[in-house]
Design a protein around this motif. Structure first.
Motif, PDB file in Angstrom:
ATOM      1  N   LEU A  18      46.399 -34.529 -22.254  1.00 11.41           N
ATOM      2  CA  LEU A  18      47.332 -33.424 -22.055  1.00 11.41           C
ATOM      3  C   LEU A  18      48.578 -33.912 -21.314  1.00 11.41           C
ATOM      4  CD1 LEU A  18      48.165 -30.463 -22.155  1.00 11.41           C
ATOM      5  CD2 LEU A  18      46.772 -30.063 -20.110  1.00 11.41           C
ATOM      6  N   GLN A  19      48.369 -34.721 -20.291  1.00 17.12           N
ATOM      7  CA  GLN A  19      49.508 -35.236 -19.528  1.00 17.12           C
ATOM      8  C   GLN A  19      50.399 -36.116 -20.401  1.00 17.12           C
ATOM      9  OE1 GLN A  19      50.220 -34.089 -16.348  1.00 17.12           O
ATOM     10  NE2 GLN A  19      52.165 -34.993 -16.985  1.00 17.12           N
ATOM     11  N   ARG A  20      49.790 -36.930 -21.250  1.00 16.62           N
ATOM     12  CA  ARG A  20      50.584 -37.771 -22.157  1.00 16.62           C
ATOM     13  C   ARG A  20      51.415 -36.903 -23.097  1.00 16.62           C
ATOM     14  NH1 ARG A  20      45.772 -40.672 -22.644  1.00 16.62           N
ATOM     15  NH2 ARG A  20      45.432 -39.871 -24.751  1.00 16.62           N
ATOM     16  N   LEU A  21      50.796 -35.834 -23.590  1.00 13.17           N
ATOM     17  CA  LEU A  21      51.518 -34.925 -24.489  1.00 13.17           C
ATOM     18  C   LEU A  21      52.691 -34.262 -23.764  1.00 13.17           C
ATOM     19  CD1 LEU A  21      48.429 -33.393 -26.293  1.00 13.17           C
ATOM     20  CD2 LEU A  21      50.234 -34.747 -27.386  1.00 13.17           C
ATOM     21  N   LEU A  22      52.434 -33.835 -22.516  1.00 17.39           N
ATOM     22  CA  LEU A  22      53.493 -33.189 -21.735  1.00 17.39           C
ATOM     23  C   LEU A  22      54.613 -34.165 -21.402  1.00 17.39           C
ATOM     24  CD1 LEU A  22      51.360 -30.997 -19.298  1.00 17.39           C
ATOM     25  CD2 LEU A  22      52.581 -30.272 -21.351  1.00 17.39           C
ATOM     26  N   ASP A  23      54.252 -35.423 -21.185  1.00 16.24           N
ATOM     27  CA  ASP A  23      55.240 -36.459 -20.866  1.00 16.24           C
ATOM     28  C   ASP A  23      55.972 -36.955 -22.114  1.00 16.24           C
ATOM     29  OD1 ASP A  23      54.461 -36.280 -18.221  1.00 16.24           O
ATOM     30  OD2 ASP A  23      53.181 -38.069 -18.285  1.00 16.24           O
ATOM     31  N   GLY A  24      55.480 -36.540 -23.294  1.00 14.14           N
ATOM     32  CA  GLY A  24      56.090 -37.009 -24.542  1.00 14.14           C
ATOM     33  C   GLY A  24      55.730 -38.441 -24.883  1.00 14.14           C
ATOM     34  N   LYS A  25      54.551 -38.894 -24.395  1.00 15.12           N
ATOM     35  CA  LYS A  25      54.123 -40.270 -24.639  1.00 15.12           C
ATOM     36  C   LYS A  25      52.712 -40.311 -25.222  1.00 15.12           C
ATOM     37  CE  LYS A  25      56.928 -41.878 -20.821  1.00 15.12           C
ATOM     38  NZ  LYS A  25      56.974 -42.441 -19.489  1.00 15.12           N
ATOM     39  N   PRO A  26      52.484 -39.602 -26.321  1.00 20.10           N
ATOM     40  CA  PRO A  26      51.129 -39.581 -26.892  1.00 20.10           C
ATOM     41  C   PRO A  26      50.766 -40.905 -27.556  1.00 20.10           C
ATOM     42  CG  PRO A  26      52.646 -38.438 -28.335  1.00 20.10           C
ATOM     43  CD  PRO A  26      53.418 -38.804 -27.102  1.00 20.10           C
ATOM     44  N   PHE A  27      49.464 -41.121 -27.704  1.00 18.65           N
ATOM     45  CA  PHE A  27      48.967 -42.299 -28.406  1.00 18.65           C
ATOM     46  C   PHE A  27      48.897 -42.030 -29.907  1.00 18.65           C
ATOM     47  CE2 PHE A  27      46.282 -43.636 -24.460  1.00 18.65           C
ATOM     48  CZ  PHE A  27      47.413 -44.128 -23.856  1.00 18.65           C
ATOM     49  N   VAL A  28      48.585 -40.800 -30.299  1.00 17.03           N
ATOM     50  CA  VAL A  28      48.429 -40.438 -31.712  1.00 17.03           C
ATOM     51  C   VAL A  28      49.825 -40.237 -32.319  1.00 17.03           C
ATOM     52  CG1 VAL A  28      47.474 -38.729 -33.315  1.00 17.03           C
ATOM     53  CG2 VAL A  28      46.198 -39.350 -31.252  1.00 17.03           C
ATOM     54  N   PRO A  29      50.168 -41.015 -33.342  1.00 15.06           N
ATOM     55  CA  PRO A  29      51.523 -40.952 -33.909  1.00 15.06           C
ATOM     56  C   PRO A  29      51.956 -39.551 -34.365  1.00 15.06           C
ATOM     57  CG  PRO A  29      50.326 -42.823 -34.812  1.00 15.06           C
ATOM     58  CD  PRO A  29      49.343 -42.035 -33.992  1.00 15.06           C
ATOM     59  N   GLU A  30      51.023 -38.772 -34.878  1.00 13.75           N
ATOM     60  CA  GLU A  30      51.365 -37.426 -35.354  1.00 13.75           C
ATOM     61  C   GLU A  30      51.797 -36.501 -34.220  1.00 13.75           C
ATOM     62  OE1 GLU A  30      48.262 -38.817 -36.316  1.00 13.75           O
ATOM     63  OE2 GLU A  30      49.190 -39.575 -38.146  1.00 13.75           O
ATOM     64  N   HIS A  31      51.460 -36.870 -32.998  1.00  9.37           N
ATOM     65  CA  HIS A  31      51.789 -36.013 -31.851  1.00  9.37           C
ATOM     66  C   HIS A  31      53.132 -36.364 -31.220  1.00  9.37           C
ATOM     67  CE1 HIS A  31      47.158 -35.443 -31.392  1.00  9.37           C
ATOM     68  NE2 HIS A  31      47.665 -34.683 -32.345  1.00  9.37           N
ATOM     69  N   VAL A  32      53.785 -37.413 -31.705  1.00 11.91           N
ATOM     70  CA  VAL A  32      55.102 -37.786 -31.175  1.00 11.91           C
ATOM     71  C   VAL A  32      56.094 -36.678 -31.514  1.00 11.91           C
ATOM     72  CG1 VAL A  32      56.999 -39.443 -31.321  1.00 11.91           C
ATOM     73  CG2 VAL A  32      54.634 -40.249 -31.307  1.00 11.91           C
ATOM     74  N   GLY A  33      56.827 -36.220 -30.513  1.00 12.76           N
ATOM     75  CA  GLY A  33      57.815 -35.166 -30.728  1.00 12.76           C
ATOM     76  C   GLY A  33      57.204 -33.786 -30.919  1.00 12.76           C
ATOM     77  N   LEU A  34      55.971 -33.621 -30.489  1.00 13.51           N
ATOM     78  CA  LEU A  34      55.272 -32.346 -30.648  1.00 13.51           C
ATOM     79  C   LEU A  34      56.001 -31.233 -29.908  1.00 13.51           C
ATOM     80  CD1 LEU A  34      52.602 -30.852 -31.554  1.00 13.51           C
ATOM     81  CD2 LEU A  34      51.756 -31.358 -29.265  1.00 13.51           C
ATOM     82  N   ASP A  35      56.220 -30.125 -30.593  1.00 13.02           N
ATOM     83  CA  ASP A  35      56.776 -28.927 -29.969  1.00 13.02           C
ATOM     84  C   ASP A  35      55.656 -28.329 -29.122  1.00 13.02           C
ATOM     85  OD1 ASP A  35      57.755 -26.445 -29.288  1.00 13.02           O
ATOM     86  OD2 ASP A  35      58.160 -25.805 -31.346  1.00 13.02           O
ATOM     87  N   LEU A  36      55.867 -28.271 -27.813  1.00 11.46           N
ATOM     88  CA  LEU A  36      54.793 -27.824 -26.915  1.00 11.46           C
ATOM     89  C   LEU A  36      54.407 -26.370 -27.144  1.00 11.46           C
ATOM     90  CD1 LEU A  36      55.684 -29.672 -23.601  1.00 11.46           C
ATOM     91  CD2 LEU A  36      53.996 -30.279 -25.344  1.00 11.46           C
ATOM     92  N   SER A  37      55.227 -25.601 -27.835  1.00 12.27           N
ATOM     93  CA  SER A  37      54.827 -24.230 -28.161  1.00 12.27           C
ATOM     94  C   SER A  37      53.716 -24.235 -29.212  1.00 12.27           C
ATOM     95  CB  SER A  37      56.024 -23.420 -28.655  1.00 12.27           C
ATOM     96  OG  SER A  37      56.475 -23.900 -29.898  1.00 12.27           O
ATOM     97  N   LYS A  38      53.460 -25.407 -29.821  1.00  8.50           N
ATOM     98  CA  LYS A  38      52.399 -25.553 -30.826  1.00  8.50           C
ATOM     99  C   LYS A  38      51.169 -26.263 -30.256  1.00  8.50           C
ATOM    100  CE  LYS A  38      55.297 -24.466 -34.321  1.00  8.50           C
ATOM    101  NZ  LYS A  38      55.896 -23.226 -33.961  1.00  8.50           N
ATOM    102  N   LEU A  39      51.162 -26.504 -28.955  1.00  7.96           N
ATOM    103  CA  LEU A  39      50.061 -27.216 -28.307  1.00  7.96           C
ATOM    104  C   LEU A  39      48.766 -26.411 -28.393  1.00  7.96           C
ATOM    105  CD1 LEU A  39      49.446 -29.754 -26.563  1.00  7.96           C
ATOM    106  CD2 LEU A  39      49.844 -28.314 -24.560  1.00  7.96           C
ATOM    107  N   THR A  40      47.699 -27.082 -28.820  1.00  5.14           N
ATOM    108  CA  THR A  40      46.393 -26.423 -28.925  1.00  5.14           C
ATOM    109  C   THR A  40      45.315 -27.328 -28.330  1.00  5.14           C
ATOM    110  OG1 THR A  40      45.919 -27.402 -31.084  1.00  5.14           O
ATOM    111  CG2 THR A  40      47.025 -25.242 -31.085  1.00  5.14           C
ATOM    112  N   ALA A  41      44.152 -26.730 -28.117  1.00  2.82           N
ATOM    113  CA  ALA A  41      43.009 -27.499 -27.610  1.00  2.82           C
ATOM    114  C   ALA A  41      42.618 -28.580 -28.606  1.00  2.82           C
ATOM    115  CB  ALA A  41      41.834 -26.562 -27.355  1.00  2.82           C
TER     116      ALA A  41
END
Length: 142
Positions: A18-41
């Motif tokens: 979750l922290q990586r996603l919030l920081d914009g530094k995910p490991f999963v390529p599909e999550h790069v640039g993720l709009d946080l309004s679309k964040l799900t469990a």
């Protein structure tokens, strides 16, 4: 390892994800640039290396991270209201600019059309004068 330890490690991995996603530094390529309004469990679960269904509302130990995910999504949605306002303003400015450009280009087009009509008229006059000149020359030679 006790089952509760595995659960804590899993939740910890999800917290890190979750922290990586919030920081914009995910490991999963599909999550790069993720709009946080679309964040799900399920996105957090995948980012943590688990399957989509790892985080569950039925697991008490998952409540805190699920609440964080929901709060992050809600905050992003709340923030998107102001960004929607910014987008609208930016688009309105773009429309204004395009309207000015259209007016300028229309004016240029009208000037060019006027010049073309004047040139066409002048060519017609010259052609007519040339024909009259030739007919005079023919009469003079006879």
């Amino acid at each position: 390892m006790k089952p509760s330890e595995g659960l804590r490690k899993g939740v910890g991995a999800c917290e890190e994800a979750l922290q990586r996603l919030l920081d914009g530094k995910p490991f999963v390529p599909e999550h790069v640039g993720l709009d946080l309004s679309k964040l799900t469990a399920s996105i957090v679960s995948l980012e943590a290396g688990f399957d989509r269904g790892y985080l569950k509302k039925s697991r008490r130990a998952h409540f805190p991270i699920l609440a964080k995910i929901e709060a992050c999504r809600a905050e992003a949605n709340k923030g998107s209201g102001s960004s929607n306002g910014k987008n609208i303003k930016r688009l309105e400015d773009k429309v204004d600019l395009l309207e000015k450009e259209l007016a300028m280009v229309s004016s240029q087009r009208d000037r060019v059309l006027t010049q073309n009509l004047q040139l066409w008229e002048r060519v017609r006059e010259l052609e007519l004068a040339e024909r009259q000149n030739k007919s005079r020359q023919v009469r003079l030679h006879h």
